[in-house]
Design an enzyme around this catalytic site. Sequence first.
Site, mmCIF file in Angstrom:
data_model
loop_
_atom_site.group_PDB
_atom_site.id
_atom_site.type_symbol
_atom_site.label_atom_id
_atom_site.label_comp_id
_atom_site.label_asym_id
_atom_site.label_seq_id
_atom_site.Cartn_x
_atom_site.Cartn_y
_atom_site.Cartn_z
ATOM 1 N N TYR A 22 110.667 14.213 77.818
ATOM 2 C CA TYR A 22 109.991 15.464 77.507
ATOM 3 C C TYR A 22 110.941 16.656 77.544
ATOM 4 O O TYR A 22 111.791 16.756 78.431
ATOM 5 C CB TYR A 22 108.849 15.682 78.496
ATOM 6 C CG TYR A 22 107.953 16.837 78.160
ATOM 7 C CD1 TYR A 22 106.999 16.725 77.158
ATOM 8 C CD2 TYR A 22 108.049 18.040 78.852
ATOM 9 C CE1 TYR A 22 106.161 17.783 76.856
ATOM 10 C CE2 TYR A 22 107.218 19.102 78.562
ATOM 11 C CZ TYR A 22 106.282 18.966 77.557
ATOM 12 O OH TYR A 22 105.457 20.019 77.258
ATOM 13 N N TYR A 66 77.080 3.633 72.991
ATOM 14 C CA TYR A 66 78.151 4.633 73.023
ATOM 15 C C TYR A 66 77.943 5.492 74.266
ATOM 16 O O TYR A 66 77.012 6.296 74.334
ATOM 17 C CB TYR A 66 78.093 5.473 71.749
ATOM 18 C CG TYR A 66 79.329 6.292 71.426
ATOM 19 C CD1 TYR A 66 80.037 6.968 72.412
ATOM 20 C CD2 TYR A 66 79.775 6.409 70.109
ATOM 21 C CE1 TYR A 66 81.160 7.717 72.112
ATOM 22 C CE2 TYR A 66 80.904 7.161 69.791
ATOM 23 C CZ TYR A 66 81.583 7.814 70.800
ATOM 24 O OH TYR A 66 82.698 8.570 70.497
ATOM 25 N N ARG A 97 75.336 15.273 78.760
ATOM 26 C CA ARG A 97 75.193 16.492 77.953
ATOM 27 C C ARG A 97 74.288 16.203 76.756
ATOM 28 O O ARG A 97 74.046 15.052 76.408
ATOM 29 C CB ARG A 97 76.559 16.970 77.472
ATOM 30 C CG ARG A 97 77.550 17.233 78.609
ATOM 31 C CD ARG A 97 78.939 17.488 78.051
ATOM 32 N NE ARG A 97 79.410 16.351 77.259
ATOM 33 C CZ ARG A 97 80.288 16.445 76.269
ATOM 34 N NH1 ARG A 97 80.769 17.626 75.918
ATOM 35 N NH2 ARG A 97 80.678 15.368 75.632
ATOM 36 N N LYS A 175 88.270 4.527 75.915
ATOM 37 C CA LYS A 175 89.204 5.647 76.048
ATOM 38 C C LYS A 175 90.352 5.208 76.954
ATOM 39 O O LYS A 175 90.134 4.599 78.003
ATOM 40 C CB LYS A 175 88.462 6.835 76.662
ATOM 41 C CG LYS A 175 89.186 8.167 76.627
ATOM 42 C CD LYS A 175 88.339 9.210 77.346
ATOM 43 C CE LYS A 175 88.879 10.618 77.175
ATOM 44 N NZ LYS A 175 88.566 11.183 75.847
ATOM 45 N N ASP A 182 104.645 11.133 87.230
ATOM 46 C CA ASP A 182 104.836 12.065 88.348
ATOM 47 C C ASP A 182 103.527 12.399 89.059
ATOM 48 O O ASP A 182 103.519 13.158 90.031
ATOM 49 C CB ASP A 182 105.541 13.346 87.877
ATOM 50 C CG ASP A 182 104.741 14.130 86.857
ATOM 51 O OD1 ASP A 182 103.727 13.604 86.349
ATOM 52 O OD2 ASP A 182 105.131 15.275 86.554
ATOM 53 N N SER A 205 99.153 14.862 72.770
ATOM 54 C CA SER A 205 98.215 13.957 73.431
ATOM 55 C C SER A 205 98.846 12.594 73.662
ATOM 56 O O SER A 205 99.517 12.048 72.790
ATOM 57 C CB SER A 205 96.957 13.798 72.574
ATOM 58 O OG SER A 205 96.116 12.798 73.108
ATOM 59 N N ALA A 206 98.606 12.036 74.836
ATOM 60 C CA ALA A 206 99.053 10.676 75.151
ATOM 61 C C ALA A 206 97.883 9.697 75.131
ATOM 62 O O ALA A 206 98.018 8.559 75.571
ATOM 63 C CB ALA A 206 99.728 10.654 76.517
#
Length: 333
Positions: A22, A66, A97, A175, A182, A205-206
């Site tokens: 990075y 889902y 939600r 997901k 770290d 995004s990873a």
Amino acid sequence: MDVVSLDKPFMYFEEIDNELDYEPESANEVAKKLPYQGQLKLLLGELFFLSKLQRHGILDGATVVYIGSAPGTHIRYLRDHFYNLGVIIKWMLIDGRHHDPILNGLRDVTLVTRFVDEEYLRSIKKQLHPSKIILISDVRSKRGGNEPSTADLLSNYALQNVMISILNPVASSLKWRCPFPDQWIKDFYIPHGNKMLQPFAPSYSAEMRLLSIYTGENMRLTRVTKSDAVNYEKKMYYLNKIVRNKVVINFDYPNQEYDYFHMYFMLRTVYCNKTFPTTKAKILFLQQSIFRFLNIPTTSTEKVSHEPIQRKISSKDSMSKNRNSKRSVRGNK
């Protein structure tokens, strides 16, 4: 944007053939973002996944459970797409939600406003028996800050393992973002599967999707270690910093940016109830219908200096290798 010639995009994490530490200044970059980009990312990945199940004869007659589905705007497109193909699917959408009202009033869609736990998962399994279940999970916990902590992630992944164990799905899309090295706490286990990369994810995004098809045997688990976390961090930063910022010059398409190239290869696997003269024509039709549904403007390739004439050729990957610096990737959406 720099140019490159590629035969195909990286579809799965294991295909990424380089790594990069990075660079701290990346945190100051202004990220490009499309309207409804999060819904676009989910729609493309789930359309690819469900089309794969359709191709294997698994999708028809199934119930898609889902979990973590709200707001779920993109799910209306998925529902209509497969409905128009004559594929019989029931949808159970579960989230604490509220869902987008666009999903109201559909006979094949059940909306549930609550969070799941082990007891509720058992009640779902009993309610749906003997239907075959396809599980999609987009659960996300954030107990503070802008992104989930490692403790949040471990809790989410433990819950996803329980979902698989109790619901016993025929296939799942989970997901998945490895905790940063770290911020490591301990080793843990996830289901064995293919780690699908996502076009139009946020710039650094990873996150990816863990795709699995189950063939009757017990769920296979894979141990994730801190060494794995270092590997994920470096490869995903290389993908985001180097690969996704390229223009694919041998890609004959109105927008030649890498994410569109990636999208092209996902959409080419999708069935349509229309015939098209070329694969490109089919994909343009699908892209336009998706962007129109999500109110995303269509754009062309931008900021390419001295662009040569488009040509339909395959060439070697000309991306440079072995860049180095140091820090963690950040981005989990």
